[in-house]
Structure formats: C-alpha cells, structure tokens
Write a protein that holds these residues in place. Structure first.
Motif, mmCIF file in Angstrom:
data_model
loop_
_atom_site.group_PDB
_atom_site.id
_atom_site.type_symbol
_atom_site.label_atom_id
_atom_site.label_comp_id
_atom_site.label_asym_id
_atom_site.label_seq_id
_atom_site.Cartn_x
_atom_site.Cartn_y
_atom_site.Cartn_z
ATOM 1 N N UNK A 94 -26.228 20.307 21.350
ATOM 2 C CA UNK A 94 -26.995 19.656 22.411
ATOM 3 C C UNK A 94 -26.601 18.184 22.565
ATOM 4 N N UNK A 95 -26.184 17.536 21.486
ATOM 5 C CA UNK A 95 -25.768 16.135 21.604
ATOM 6 C C UNK A 95 -24.647 15.947 22.609
ATOM 7 N N UNK A 164 -37.658 20.986 15.377
ATOM 8 C CA UNK A 164 -38.641 20.249 16.170
ATOM 9 C C UNK A 164 -38.479 20.515 17.662
ATOM 10 N N UNK A 165 -37.225 20.716 18.094
ATOM 11 C CA UNK A 165 -36.917 20.941 19.507
ATOM 12 C C UNK A 165 -35.959 22.112 19.644
ATOM 13 N N UNK A 166 -35.969 22.711 20.824
ATOM 14 C CA UNK A 166 -35.041 23.791 21.146
ATOM 15 C C UNK A 166 -34.435 23.543 22.520
ATOM 16 N N UNK A 167 -33.140 23.791 22.659
ATOM 17 C CA UNK A 167 -32.530 23.877 23.987
ATOM 18 C C UNK A 167 -32.373 25.363 24.280
ATOM 19 N N UNK A 184 -31.485 28.612 34.084
ATOM 20 C CA UNK A 184 -31.547 27.153 33.922
ATOM 21 C C UNK A 184 -31.561 26.782 32.445
ATOM 22 N N UNK A 185 -31.300 25.505 32.177
ATOM 23 C CA UNK A 185 -31.162 24.982 30.814
ATOM 24 C C UNK A 185 -32.321 24.022 30.556
ATOM 25 N N UNK A 186 -33.202 24.380 29.617
ATOM 26 C CA UNK A 186 -34.410 23.584 29.354
ATOM 27 C C UNK A 186 -34.443 23.063 27.922
ATOM 28 N N UNK A 187 -35.110 21.924 27.752
ATOM 29 C CA UNK A 187 -35.400 21.368 26.437
ATOM 30 C C UNK A 187 -36.878 21.601 26.145
ATOM 31 N N UNK A 188 -37.177 22.223 24.989
ATOM 32 C CA UNK A 188 -38.555 22.575 24.661
ATOM 33 C C UNK A 188 -38.978 21.934 23.349
ATOM 34 N N UNK A 189 -40.129 21.272 23.375
ATOM 35 C CA UNK A 189 -40.746 20.729 22.171
ATOM 36 C C UNK A 189 -41.413 21.887 21.441
#
Length: 383
Positions: A94-95, A164-167, A184-189
C-alpha cells in the motif's frame, strides 16, 4: 552472490553487518515463522530509527532512497543473519500504491506510520468465492453521500488479526461489464464498528492468516484510492509490487543455509548426488538474486514490471518449494520431527518451513494463473 562490491559498497556492507550483529536480538534470528507483533515490531521500529526500514522508498517519503546495490546488500545481510520476516503489506504494497495513486491527504495520513511501525496493514483481496479469479469478488461497497457501506467477507488475510488498517478491493457497481469495471480500491480502519476478524490456523501450526467479516461498515468516501470503479487498474499495479516483494531472495538464501547446516549434520553433504542437487539449488538462488536485482532496477527507474513480474513470482515461489524439499532430503529420517532439530552445527527447523512453503505458489496469484498471464499478455497466445 552475482556481483562484486565497490569499495564504498564494501564499507556499507560492513556497516550493515556490524549493526545487525549488535542490534538484532538472538531470539529473532533464524525464525521460520513470523514472530508475533509484540516480539517483531520493536525490531521493525529499530530498523526504522536506523533509517533502513524502507530502502526502496524515496527519502521525501521517509525512506532510505538506497541505490540498487545498497538494497541488495541489505537483503543479503538480513539473510546472512537470519532476520525475521517483517509485515510487508505497508512497506511493499500500500505504501508504493499511495505514492502513485493516493491523494496528498492519504499520503500524509498513512505513509509516516508505515515507516514508524506504529500501524500494521492487511490486504483484502481474496474471498471464499474469489481467489485466483479475483474479478468475481462480491464484497459490496455502496456509496451513500459522503461514505460507503461495506458488506462482505475477505479470507486468507495475512496478519489480519494483528492489523490496524486494510486496503481492499470492493464491488461498487454490480452491473458493470466486464466485471473488473465495477471494482474500487478502499482503505478501511479495522477498528470500525461492524468488523469481525477470526484467525486461521494453518497446516504449519501458525496463524498467519485470518478471515474478516464486514457487516454494514461505514467507510468515509475520502478513503477511496483513485477514482470510483477504477480499482482494478490499481490492483494490477499493486499485484506487480506484491509479486516482486514475495520474490525477495532473502528467504531462499536463508533456506539454502538451512540445507547446508542440515546436510553437514546428517553427513549427506558428502554424497556426490546430493552435492549435485545442492549445486543446482545454489545456482538457482544466484539466478533469482540477479532476476530480482533487474526487477528492482526497473521499479527504481519507474518502469512497472507489468506482466513480466509473473516470471519472477513463478521462479521464486517454486524455487522456495524445491529448496525446502531438498532440506527434507538433507534431514533424512529426522525430517518428520515437528520441533526444530538440534545439531552440532546449529538448530535447524525442517518441518515448519517445508509446510509453510506449500502456500507460496498460491498467494499473490497461483502459478497456474501466472502462466496464463504470461501466455496471454507476454507471448500473445490465444485464450
């Protein structure tokens, strides 16, 4: 390996080796399974403080901005000392994706914690009905004003229960044709209400993976990476990074050393037939190092490895399995021992790495899928 250090590189290698010897805890050396966060993350953070956690990241994002040869030296020295496998979803997946596709706000929020080791990331791709055929994923994200509502399930999520997070890839247009056009591409807490995570214990006895359930999870719209329904393009870019990262020669190099140690202990090192197999394995590890070096150089020069990344993924994953099969041969009758084997030449774990290596030809795209990719996109063969 396949190259000679310059004088400056030789000094850098000595610096890396000396620092690793002084700072890597003995309890973390030679581990075949990834240690739990309580043990591993202090080491991650020590590398971060030294400035070596992200050799491949540009300096303006907190990375080392290392040259290709410096990156290779670090990889070789980590292998030599038996450094543990770090959580790489942030560093290698993800970076780099946020650097290329993320907004400035997303970069500012997420890149510094990845470098610092204060946040762990997971990847949400595979589902019970969508593994290698990722385009058939069914996890839904419905846009409602300024947020998405996410419903569905992900599985085989590496370190999901520690993250802690997921893409994640989610379906935002169920009617789109082809199916890839509605993703779509999402970032999830992962601390959000409605998320449940259950670890999965594998045949190797570890719990590297988990399954993640989303029950009407609210995700802010600003967590969308790129444009709505454009996640497939981003996913393909990320898979290139994943296949490259999973082909790092650090772990085949470590496997090769385990083979040599076990062969000395069992006496099979004196067998000419085994020597021949060991020589072939050594040559292939050197070839992988050269191939990895070339791929890293392309990436550093902003040339995406593209479908050619399937070549290194196939070669690296199948080589790691071959190496662990050779380790079993070296151990002989002791190979089935569940616990690490103590020898006069050191402690060697045989069963665990052999079992762990069974999965490497599946994750990141199975070998069968990789061959299909090469047939269609590189060789232009008919479907």
């Amino acid at each position: 390996m396949f190259r000679r250090d310059t004088t400056a590189e030789s000094h850098f290698r000595i610096e890396v080796r000396t620092w690793l010897e002084a700072n890597l805890p003995l309890a973390l050396r030679g581990r075949t399974a990834r240690p739990p966060p309580a043990e591993l993350m202090p080491w991650y953070q020590a590398l971060s403080r030294k400035g070596w956690i992200a050799p491949h990241w540009p300096k303006h994002y907190g990375g080392m901005g290392a040259t290709l040869n410096e990156q290779i030296i670090i990889t070789e020295e980590l292998a030599r000392i038996g450094a543990p496998q770090l959580p790489a979803q942030g560093l290698n997946h993800i970076g780099p994706i946020l650097m290329k596709f993320g907004t400035e706000a997303q970069k500012a929020q997420h890149l510094p914690p990845i470098i610092a080791g204060t946040v762990i990331w997971a990847q949400g791709y595979s589902e019970p009905g969508a593994g290698s055929d990722l385009a058939s994923l069914s996890t839904r994200a419905t846009l409602e004003g300024d947020h998405f509502i996410v419903r569905g399930q992900k599985i085989w999520t590496t370190w999901g229960h520690h993250s802690d997070w997921m893409f994640a890839l989610v379906r935002t247009d169920p009617q789109a044709q082809p199916r890839q056009a509605g993703i779509s591409f999402l970032l999830l807490d992962l601390r959000s209400p409605g998320i449940r995570i259950r670890p999965i214990k594998t045949i190797a006895g570890d719990d590297e993976f988990s399954e993640v359930f989303f029950d009407d999870v609210v995700v802010p719209a600003e967590n969308l990476v790129g444009k709505l329904n454009d996640g497939w393009r981003i996913a393909n870019a990320l898979l290139g990074h994943e296949r490259l990262a999973s082909s790092n020669p650090q772990f085949p190099l470590m496997a090769l050393e385990r083979i040599k140690t076990m062969a000395r202990a069992s006496g099979v090192i004196a067998d000419p037939a085994f020597q021949d197999r060991l020589a072939a394995a050594s040559i292939n590890v050197t070839a992988l190092s050269a191939l990895f070096s070339h791929a890293v150089e392309l990436t550093n020069n902003k040339h995406s490895p593209g479908p050619e990344s399937s070549v290194i993924k196939i070669f690296a994953s199948e080589l790691l399995q071959t190496l662990n099969e050779l380790l079993v041969q070296a151990a002989g009758g002791h190979a089935s021992t569940q616990n690490p084997i103590t020898t006069n030449f050191g402690v060697v774990d045989v069963a665990a790495p052999f079992l762990q290596s069974r999965r490497v030809t599946i994750y990141g795209g199975s070998s069968e899928i990789q061959r299909n990719v090469l047939a269609r996109r590189v060789l232009n063969l008919p479907s």
